[in-house]
Design an enzyme around this catalytic site. Sequence first.
Site, PDB file in Angstrom:
ATOM      1  N   LEU A  88      -2.519  -2.858  -1.858  1.00  0.00           N
ATOM      2  CA  LEU A  88      -3.699  -3.671  -1.535  1.00  0.00           C
ATOM      3  C   LEU A  88      -3.796  -4.823  -2.535  1.00  0.00           C
ATOM      4  O   LEU A  88      -3.105  -4.830  -3.558  1.00  0.00           O
ATOM      5  CB  LEU A  88      -4.947  -2.784  -1.577  1.00  0.00           C
ATOM      6  CG  LEU A  88      -5.015  -1.730  -0.463  1.00  0.00           C
ATOM      7  CD1 LEU A  88      -6.172  -0.768  -0.698  1.00  0.00           C
ATOM      8  CD2 LEU A  88      -5.130  -2.397   0.908  1.00  0.00           C
ATOM      9  N   ARG A 101      -3.332 -14.166  -3.615  1.00  0.00           N
ATOM     10  CA  ARG A 101      -3.026 -14.651  -4.971  1.00  0.00           C
ATOM     11  C   ARG A 101      -3.966 -15.778  -5.417  1.00  0.00           C
ATOM     12  O   ARG A 101      -4.002 -16.138  -6.585  1.00  0.00           O
ATOM     13  CB  ARG A 101      -1.572 -15.142  -5.033  1.00  0.00           C
ATOM     14  CG  ARG A 101      -0.578 -14.005  -4.880  1.00  0.00           C
ATOM     15  CD  ARG A 101       0.794 -14.482  -4.448  1.00  0.00           C
ATOM     16  NE  ARG A 101       1.675 -13.359  -4.192  1.00  0.00           N
ATOM     17  CZ  ARG A 101       1.638 -12.598  -3.104  1.00  0.00           C
ATOM     18  NH1 ARG A 101       0.754 -12.845  -2.144  1.00  0.00           N
ATOM     19  NH2 ARG A 101       2.462 -11.582  -2.962  1.00  0.00           N
ATOM     20  N   ALA A 145       0.649  -4.202   4.528  1.00  0.00           N
ATOM     21  CA  ALA A 145       0.930  -5.281   3.572  1.00  0.00           C
ATOM     22  C   ALA A 145       2.280  -5.951   3.842  1.00  0.00           C
ATOM     23  O   ALA A 145       3.246  -5.298   4.244  1.00  0.00           O
ATOM     24  CB  ALA A 145       0.921  -4.705   2.164  1.00  0.00           C
ATOM     25  N   LYS A 148       2.030  -3.611  -8.597  1.00  0.00           N
ATOM     26  CA  LYS A 148       1.696  -4.321  -9.827  1.00  0.00           C
ATOM     27  C   LYS A 148       0.749  -5.450  -9.508  1.00  0.00           C
ATOM     28  O   LYS A 148       0.797  -5.938  -8.371  1.00  0.00           O
ATOM     29  CB  LYS A 148       2.959  -4.867 -10.520  1.00  0.00           C
ATOM     30  CG  LYS A 148       4.055  -5.416  -9.622  1.00  0.00           C
ATOM     31  CD  LYS A 148       3.778  -6.542  -8.675  1.00  0.00           C
ATOM     32  CE  LYS A 148       3.273  -7.831  -9.215  1.00  0.00           C
ATOM     33  NZ  LYS A 148       3.056  -8.854  -8.166  1.00  0.00           N
TER      34      LYS A 148
HETATM   35  N1  LIG Z   1       6.690  -5.331  -5.736  1.00  0.00           N
HETATM   36  C1  LIG Z   1       6.829  -6.548  -5.282  1.00  0.00           C
HETATM   37  O1  LIG Z   1       7.911  -7.112  -5.253  1.00  0.00           O
HETATM   38  C2  LIG Z   1       5.656  -7.253  -4.768  1.00  0.00           C
HETATM   39  C3  LIG Z   1       4.407  -6.768  -5.028  1.00  0.00           C
HETATM   40  N2  LIG Z   1       3.318  -7.382  -4.527  1.00  0.00           N
HETATM   41  C4  LIG Z   1       2.020  -6.782  -4.822  1.00  0.00           C
HETATM   42  O2  LIG Z   1       1.626  -6.055  -3.663  1.00  0.00           O
HETATM   43  C5  LIG Z   1       0.270  -6.248  -3.378  1.00  0.00           C
HETATM   44  C6  LIG Z   1       0.132  -6.821  -1.981  1.00  0.00           C
HETATM   45  O3  LIG Z   1       0.823  -8.039  -1.864  1.00  0.00           O
HETATM   46  P1  LIG Z   1       1.189  -8.610  -0.407  1.00  0.00           P
HETATM   47  O4  LIG Z   1       1.923  -7.589   0.356  1.00  0.00           O
HETATM   48  O5  LIG Z   1       1.805  -9.915  -0.616  1.00  0.00           O
HETATM   49  O6  LIG Z   1      -0.268  -8.773   0.182  1.00  0.00           O
HETATM   50  P2  LIG Z   1      -0.880  -9.007   1.621  1.00  0.00           P
HETATM   51  O7  LIG Z   1      -1.416 -10.378   1.679  1.00  0.00           O
HETATM   52  O8  LIG Z   1       0.052  -8.560   2.666  1.00  0.00           O
HETATM   53  O9  LIG Z   1      -2.151  -8.029   1.535  1.00  0.00           O
HETATM   54  C7  LIG Z   1      -1.984  -6.644   1.425  1.00  0.00           C
HETATM   55  C8  LIG Z   1      -3.006  -5.922   2.262  1.00  0.00           C
HETATM   56  O10 LIG Z   1      -4.258  -6.026   1.648  1.00  0.00           O
HETATM   57  C9  LIG Z   1      -5.213  -5.642   2.620  1.00  0.00           C
HETATM   58  N3  LIG Z   1      -6.538  -6.126   2.325  1.00  0.00           N
HETATM   59  C10 LIG Z   1      -7.577  -5.315   2.113  1.00  0.00           C
HETATM   60  N4  LIG Z   1      -8.652  -6.028   1.812  1.00  0.00           N
HETATM   61  C11 LIG Z   1      -8.298  -7.307   1.805  1.00  0.00           C
HETATM   62  C12 LIG Z   1      -8.996  -8.500   1.576  1.00  0.00           C
HETATM   63  N5  LIG Z   1     -10.293  -8.517   1.255  1.00  0.00           N
HETATM   64  N6  LIG Z   1      -8.312  -9.629   1.703  1.00  0.00           N
HETATM   65  C13 LIG Z   1      -7.017  -9.632   2.017  1.00  0.00           C
HETATM   66  N7  LIG Z   1      -6.292  -8.506   2.238  1.00  0.00           N
HETATM   67  C14 LIG Z   1      -6.956  -7.364   2.142  1.00  0.00           C
HETATM   68  C15 LIG Z   1      -4.655  -6.050   3.955  1.00  0.00           C
HETATM   69  O11 LIG Z   1      -4.728  -4.835   4.616  1.00  0.00           O
HETATM   70  P3  LIG Z   1      -4.955  -4.597   6.164  1.00  0.00           P
HETATM   71  O12 LIG Z   1      -3.564  -4.524   6.676  1.00  0.00           O
HETATM   72  O13 LIG Z   1      -5.723  -3.336   6.151  1.00  0.00           O
HETATM   73  O14 LIG Z   1      -5.729  -5.755   6.702  1.00  0.00           O
HETATM   74  C16 LIG Z   1      -3.218  -6.446   3.661  1.00  0.00           C
HETATM   75  O15 LIG Z   1      -2.318  -5.831   4.533  1.00  0.00           O
HETATM   76  C17 LIG Z   1      -0.268  -7.092  -4.513  1.00  0.00           C
HETATM   77  O16 LIG Z   1      -0.786  -6.243  -5.484  1.00  0.00           O
HETATM   78  C18 LIG Z   1       0.951  -7.810  -5.062  1.00  0.00           C
HETATM   79  O17 LIG Z   1       0.838  -8.090  -6.444  1.00  0.00           O
HETATM   80  C19 LIG Z   1       3.441  -8.449  -3.706  1.00  0.00           C
HETATM   81  C20 LIG Z   1       4.645  -8.985  -3.416  1.00  0.00           C
HETATM   82  C21 LIG Z   1       5.851  -8.483  -4.002  1.00  0.00           C
HETATM   83  O1  LIG Z   2       5.519  -9.113  -6.892  1.00  0.00           O
HETATM   84  C1  LIG Z   2       5.838 -10.230  -6.617  1.00  0.00           C
HETATM   85  O2  LIG Z   2       7.125 -10.558  -6.734  1.00  0.00           O
HETATM   86  C2  LIG Z   2       7.648 -11.743  -6.276  1.00  0.00           C
HETATM   87  C3  LIG Z   2       6.645 -12.842  -6.112  1.00  0.00           C
HETATM   88  O3  LIG Z   2       7.201 -13.760  -5.221  1.00  0.00           O
HETATM   89  C4  LIG Z   2       5.356 -12.357  -5.554  1.00  0.00           C
HETATM   90  O4  LIG Z   2       4.397 -13.392  -5.501  1.00  0.00           O
HETATM   91  C5  LIG Z   2       4.837 -11.244  -6.329  1.00  0.00           C
HETATM   92  O5  LIG Z   2       3.652 -10.740  -5.768  1.00  0.00           O
END
Ligand SMILES: NC(=O)C1=CN([C@@H]2O[C@H](COP(=O)(O)OP(=O)(O)OC[C@H]3O[C@@H](n4cnc5c(N)ncnc54)[C@H](OP(=O)(O)O)[C@@H]3O)[C@@H](O)[C@H]2O)C=CC1
Ligand SMILES: O=C1OC[C@@H](O)[C@H](O)[C@H]1O
Length: 388
Positions: free
Chosen positions: A93, A187, A28, A116
């Site tokens: 994920l 998203r 991710a 989250k």
């Molecule tokens: N704590 C924080 O600050 C943040 C939290 N988040 C949260 O983290 C999670 C992931 O976000 P983010 O890292 O931006 O996501 P990504 O776009 O990087 O996706 C995460 C992973 O999902 C997998 N995946 C599995 N199935 C699917 C599918 N059908 N379509 C697309 N991807 C798939 C991919 O795995 P593979 O590598 O196996 O292909 C990919 O690496 C979300 O829940 C988001 O809300 C996001 C950003 C900031």
């Molecule tokens: O968790 C998150 O934090 C920051 C945002 O930019 C992002 O979209 C979200 O997934």
Amino acid sequence: MAVFINPPVVPKTSENGSPLRIGILGAANIAPVSLVYPARSHPDIEVYAVAARDIGRAEKFAKKYGIKKWFGGQNGYQELLDDPAIDVVYNPLPNGLHYEWTIKALAAGKHVLLEKPCGNTAEETRRMFDLAERKNLVLLEAFHYRFHPAIQRVKEIIDSGELGGIKEIQVSLCFPKGIVSQDGNIRLNYDIGGGALMDAGCYTLNCVRYLASNDPTAIISAKTVRYPKDPRIDTATSADLVFPPSTPGGEPIKGSIKCDMMVPHRFGIIPRLEGVFVHVVCEQGVVHMINFPAPVIYHYITVTPHVGKKRTEKAYSFLPGSSAKGEEWWSSYRYQLQAFVDKVRGRVPQTWVTGEDSVRNMFWIEKIYEEIGLGSRPQSSFQLPAHS
Ligand SMILES: NC(=O)C1=CN([C@@H]2O[C@H](COP(=O)(O)OP(=O)(O)OC[C@H]3O[C@@H](n4cnc5c(N)ncnc54)[C@H](OP(=O)(O)O)[C@@H]3O)[C@@H](O)[C@H]2O)C=CC1
Ligand SMILES: O=C1OC[C@@H](O)[C@H](O)[C@H]1O
């Protein structure tokens, strides 16, 4: 380079023999910042494995970040869960897959740090925490900002009563157009739990509930902007809520949340960066914090009393003398990891986000989606086989 993404690397020196080993489900985008870098400065957790749907992608990620083991292909995620060397699973994920893979990870006996929002529904969230409890495993929704001293300082100021009762709390997490790419971004995909309220909005709701020390009693109004390519997706949502009074006999608190993942640029070219804040109006003054979700990068807290001098505070670490661990360069993710490892190791963490809190947050996300006419994101149909 900022220290939080290039932290001092400490040797793994667990009192328990070997450090906890964590495996990541999915290569991710968020994983380096949320886990890989923070783990480098924690002596008792090693990022041990990663699984990706494509093995080449898993290998590339593992080699880039110095991770020993990788899994890939159709069974890659499950193979990671079946690895007996792994104690903990990080689940970043897409939201709509959180439930299935967290349930599978718990069933495999792993503690889970879950991104989250917990899942697509409160029901999914309740089931995950129930299973974690039955199996005596730690499950945490990664609301990392709650572990950072800065938001805790805001809460301390408003709870101290120095500004009287709370009248209004506004929480905003809006970011400029262009950050969320429109090409295949999770998203913007309804089937896997997309939507602004799910993504950024879950923080705003969590934060307003945290600062009000309560759940809403009602939604006054809510509005949304639908994604033209899929009107089941909100690209922006705002809601006005009512909370119980903060003082006996006081007025109910008004809580407002706002999230937007596509704020148009000023004059069409200048990104607007002012939309990430917490603003609390109390009877005798106002508290304002800039950048509550990423305070390590930059933040400030201004306290403006009706009478007396305005002051500005910063809280990158806990006060000297506090027993809580931390360094000025620790990100919210590093503080969160400290608490998570403490919990797994049976110590009392400085802060915790309970399962009940997570269930209620999801409940109110669904309520707001209902209010704006979009409805909940689809509940997972996954069921653990009976023998698990
Ligand atoms: N704590 C924080 O600050 C943040 C939290 N988040 C949260 O983290 C999670 C992931 O976000 P983010 O890292 O931006 O996501 P990504 O776009 O990087 O996706 C995460 C992973 O999902 C997998 N995946 C599995 N199935 C699917 C599918 N059908 N379509 C697309 N991807 C798939 C991919 O795995 P593979 O590598 O196996 O292909 C990919 O690496 C979300 O829940 C988001 O809300 C996001 C950003 C900031
Ligand atoms: O968790 C998150 O934090 C920051 C945002 O930019 C992002 O979209 C979200 O997934």
